[in-house]
Design an enzyme around this catalytic site. Structure first.
Site, PDB file in Angstrom:
ATOM      1  N   ASP A 162      40.455  38.938  49.330  1.00 50.85           N
ATOM      2  CA  ASP A 162      39.537  39.518  48.340  1.00 50.85           C
ATOM      3  C   ASP A 162      38.241  39.917  49.045  1.00 50.85           C
ATOM      4  O   ASP A 162      37.564  39.077  49.638  1.00 50.85           O
ATOM      5  CB  ASP A 162      39.251  38.477  47.241  1.00 50.85           C
ATOM      6  CG  ASP A 162      38.378  39.021  46.106  1.00 50.85           C
ATOM      7  OD1 ASP A 162      37.975  40.203  46.166  1.00 50.85           O
ATOM      8  OD2 ASP A 162      38.105  38.260  45.156  1.00 50.85           O
TER       9      ASP A 162
ATOM     10  N   GLU B 137      42.325  42.539  47.266  1.00 53.23           N
ATOM     11  CA  GLU B 137      41.576  42.635  46.011  1.00 53.23           C
ATOM     12  C   GLU B 137      40.237  43.335  46.229  1.00 53.23           C
ATOM     13  O   GLU B 137      39.486  42.992  47.154  1.00 53.23           O
ATOM     14  CB  GLU B 137      41.369  41.203  45.484  1.00 53.23           C
ATOM     15  CG  GLU B 137      40.740  41.109  44.105  1.00 53.23           C
ATOM     16  CD  GLU B 137      40.613  39.654  43.636  1.00 53.23           C
ATOM     17  OE1 GLU B 137      41.309  38.774  44.193  1.00 53.23           O
ATOM     18  OE2 GLU B 137      39.812  39.396  42.734  1.00 53.23           O
TER      19      GLU B 137
ATOM     20  N   GLY C 276      39.115  33.899  38.454  1.00 54.75           N
ATOM     21  CA  GLY C 276      38.204  32.802  38.127  1.00 54.75           C
ATOM     22  C   GLY C 276      36.783  33.158  38.503  1.00 54.75           C
ATOM     23  O   GLY C 276      36.538  34.049  39.315  1.00 54.75           O
TER      24      GLY C 276
HETATM   25  O1  OSB Z   1      36.023  37.920  43.074  1.00 54.94           O
HETATM   26  O2  OSB Z   1      37.400  36.565  42.225  1.00 54.94           O
HETATM   27  C1  OSB Z   1      36.256  36.819  42.621  1.00 54.94           C
HETATM   28  C2  OSB Z   1      34.092  33.681  42.383  1.00 54.94           C
HETATM   29  C3  OSB Z   1      32.891  34.218  42.032  1.00 54.94           C
HETATM   30  C4  OSB Z   1      32.782  35.576  41.914  1.00 54.94           C
HETATM   31  C5  OSB Z   1      33.876  36.398  42.144  1.00 54.94           C
HETATM   32  C6  OSB Z   1      35.100  35.855  42.475  1.00 54.94           C
HETATM   33  C7  OSB Z   1      35.198  34.485  42.632  1.00 54.94           C
HETATM   34  C8  OSB Z   1      36.412  33.813  43.061  1.00 54.94           C
HETATM   35  C9  OSB Z   1      36.522  32.359  42.686  1.00 54.94           C
HETATM   36  O3  OSB Z   1      37.260  34.306  43.766  1.00 54.94           O
HETATM   37  C10 OSB Z   1      37.700  32.036  41.866  1.00 54.94           C
HETATM   38  C11 OSB Z   1      37.603  30.629  41.370  1.00 54.94           C
HETATM   39  O4  OSB Z   1      38.070  29.743  42.068  1.00 54.94           O
HETATM   40  O5  OSB Z   1      37.046  30.412  40.271  1.00 54.94           O
HETATM   41 MG    MG Z   2      37.757  39.116  43.075  1.00 55.99          MG
END
Ligand code: OSB
Ligand code: MG
Length: 371
Positions: free
Chosen positions: A191, A216, A293
Site C-alpha cells: 500500500d 493499493e 482499516g
Molecule cells: O491506507 O489503509 C490505509 C491506516 C491509516 C490510514 C490509512 C491506512 C491505514 C492502514 C491501517 O493501512 C489498517 C489498520 O490496521 O487499521
Molecule cells: Mg490504503
C-alpha cells in the site's frame, strides 16, 4: 417502527497505540478518536469517526470532524423522527466532503436500529453471508528490513491470512525483494498511500516480479485517470483506497479500468448506506472488495466486522485483533482472531460487543451533547 433521536453525544478520547504506525504520509503514535453515541427510547447506538489526527490521509482530521459533527451534522439529526437508519446519510448530503465525520453519526444510528430491533448489526445492514471473516494485517514502515521481517513472522504465526506492507519511494522494491526471498509463498500486497506519480511507472512495474496480490493506491488520492493508465502498464492488480469516496467514484474507476479490486472503508465513503452501494456495484462488475482499516478502536472495528459479512467481501481485510493496537480496548471482550486468521462474527444485538463506558470515561478529552 420509527426512531426518534433524542440525544447525540460526542466524545473525544485519546488512545496510545501499542506500536507506532507509519505510512508514506507520516507516523502515528497515539489516536485521537471521536465516538458518537445516539440515544432513543433508552437505547444507545455507537459510532466512530475514522479521521486521522492530521489531514494527511484525506482532508479530514479530528478537530475538523468535531466541528462538522457538532455544528452541521448532529443538529440535522437530533430531535428528528426517522423511519430508519438509511435516512441519516441523505440528511448531511448537502455537506461537501467530510464523509468520515458524517459516517461517525450514520454508523451509530445503524447500531441503534439494530439494538432496537434486537438483531446483530450485520443483519440490520443486510449482511451475514460470512459467519467468520478472513483477516489480514497492515504493517507500517519500519526502522529496518530486519524489523519488518520479524513483524511479518509474528503475524503469520498468529494465523493472519495475508500481509500488507506500506511502501514509499526508498522503501519499496528492495524491501519487497527481501520479504519475498524470506516468504516466497505468502499472500502479500503493498500500500503506497498515494506516494507515487505516473513518472514512477517503471519503478512500479518492477514490483510485477513479486506476484503481489495487489498494489493499493499508488497514485494521487484524487486521480482515477492516471490509475487507469498505470493499470494498463502493470500486471499487478491495482486496488483503490483513497480515490473511492462514493459509489459514483467506484463506478467511474471500474468503467475506466483504473483498478481490479476496491478497498471499502466505512468512514471514507460516509457510512453503511454508501458502503453497501459501493459493495453492490463492485459485485455487479465482478470486482472483489475487502474492508480497509483506520486504526480503529473496538467500536469502529466492530462496524468493520459487520460490513465484512456482505457477500462480495471475498478478500482478507485489514480488520485484525484489538491487541495489535491497544493495551486495552474500549469494547469488552476485545476483538480476537482465531489461529486460522479469522474473526468469528458475534451474534449479539447491535455491534456485538459490550461498551466499556468506564474506560471511555478515563480516556476522555472532551464531551458535548446535541439534543
Ligand atoms: O491506507 O489503509 C490505509 C491506516 C491509516 C490510514 C490509512 C491506512 C491505514 C492502514 C491501517 O493501512 C489498517 C489498520 O490496521 O487499521
Ligand atoms: Mg490504503
Amino acid at each position: 417502527m420509527g426512531l426518534k433521536i433524542e440525544k447525540i453525544t460526542l466524545r473525544q478520547i485519546r488512545m496510545p497505540l501499542v506500536h507506532f504506525f507509519e505510512t508514506s504520509f507520516g507516523r502515528t503514535t497515539e489516536r485521537h478518536i471521536i465516538l458518537v453515541e445516539v440515544a432513543a427510547d433508552g437505547i444507545s447506538g455507537w459510532g466512530e469517526v475514522t479521521a486521522g489526527e492530521n489531514p494527511f490521509y484525506n482532508e479530514e482530521w479530528t478537530e475538523a470532524a468535531w466541528i462538522i459533527l457538532r455544528d452541521y451534522v448532529a443538529p440535522r439529526v437530533a430531535g428528528r423522527k426517522l423511519a430508519g437508519p438509511e435516512e441519516v446519510a441523505p440528511l448531511s448530503q448537502h455537506i461537501r466532503g467530510h464523509r468520515m465525520a458524517r459516517g461517525g453519526l450514520e454508523t451509530a444510528v445503524w447500531d441503534l436500529a439494530a439494538r432496537r430491533n434486537g438483531v446483530p448489526l450485520w443483519s440490520e445492514i443486510g449482511g451475514g453471508d460470512h459467519k467468520e471473516i478472513a483477516c489480514g494485517v497492515s504493517i507500517g514502515i519500519q526502522d529496518s528490513v530486519a524489523q519488518l521481517l520479524e513483524k511479518i513472522e509474528t503475524e503469520l504465526a498468529a494465523g493472519y491470512q495475508r500481509i500488507k506492507i506500506k511502501i514509499k519511494p526508498g522503501w519499496d522494491v528492495d524491501v519487497i525483494r527481501e520479504v519475498r526471498r524470506r516468504f516466497p509463498s505468502i499472500r502479500l500486497m503493498a500500500d503506497a498511500n498515494s506516494a507515487y506519480t505516473l513518472a514512477d511507472s517503471d519503478r512500479l512495474r518492477q514490483l510485477d516480479e513479486f506476484y503481489l496480490m495487489m498494489i493499493e493506491q499508488p497514485l494521487s488520492d484524487d486521480d482515477i485517470i492516471d490509475h487507469a493508465v498505470l493499470q494498463s502498464r502493470l500486471e499487478t492488480p491495482i486496488c483503490l483506497d483513497e480515490c473511492i469516496r462514493s459509489a459514483r467514484h467506484a463506478e467511474q474507476a471500474i468503467r475506466l479500468k483504473a483498478c481490479r479490486i476496491i478497498n471499502i472503508k466505512l468512514g471514507r465513503v460516509g457510512g453503511f448506506l454508501e458502503a453497501r452501494r459501493v459493495h453492490d456495484l463492485a459485485a455487479h462488475a465482478g470486482i472483489p472488495v475487502w474492508c480497509g482499516g483506520m486504526l480503529e478502536s473496538g467500536i469502529g472495528r466492530a462496524h468493520n466486522i459487520a460490513l465484512s459479512t456482505l457477500p462480495n467481501f471475498t478478500l482478507p481485510g485489514d480488520v485484525s485483533a484489538s491487541k495489535r493496537y491497544w493495551a486495552q480496548d474500549i469494547i469488552d471482550p476485545p476483538v480476537e482472531v482465531t489461529p486460522r486468521g479469522t474473526i468469528v462474527v458475534s451474534r449479539d444485538p447491535g455491534l456485538g460487543y459490550g461498551i466499556d463506558r468506564d474506560y471511555i470515561g478515563r480516556l476522555l478529552v472532551r464531551e458535548e451533547t446535541v439534543s
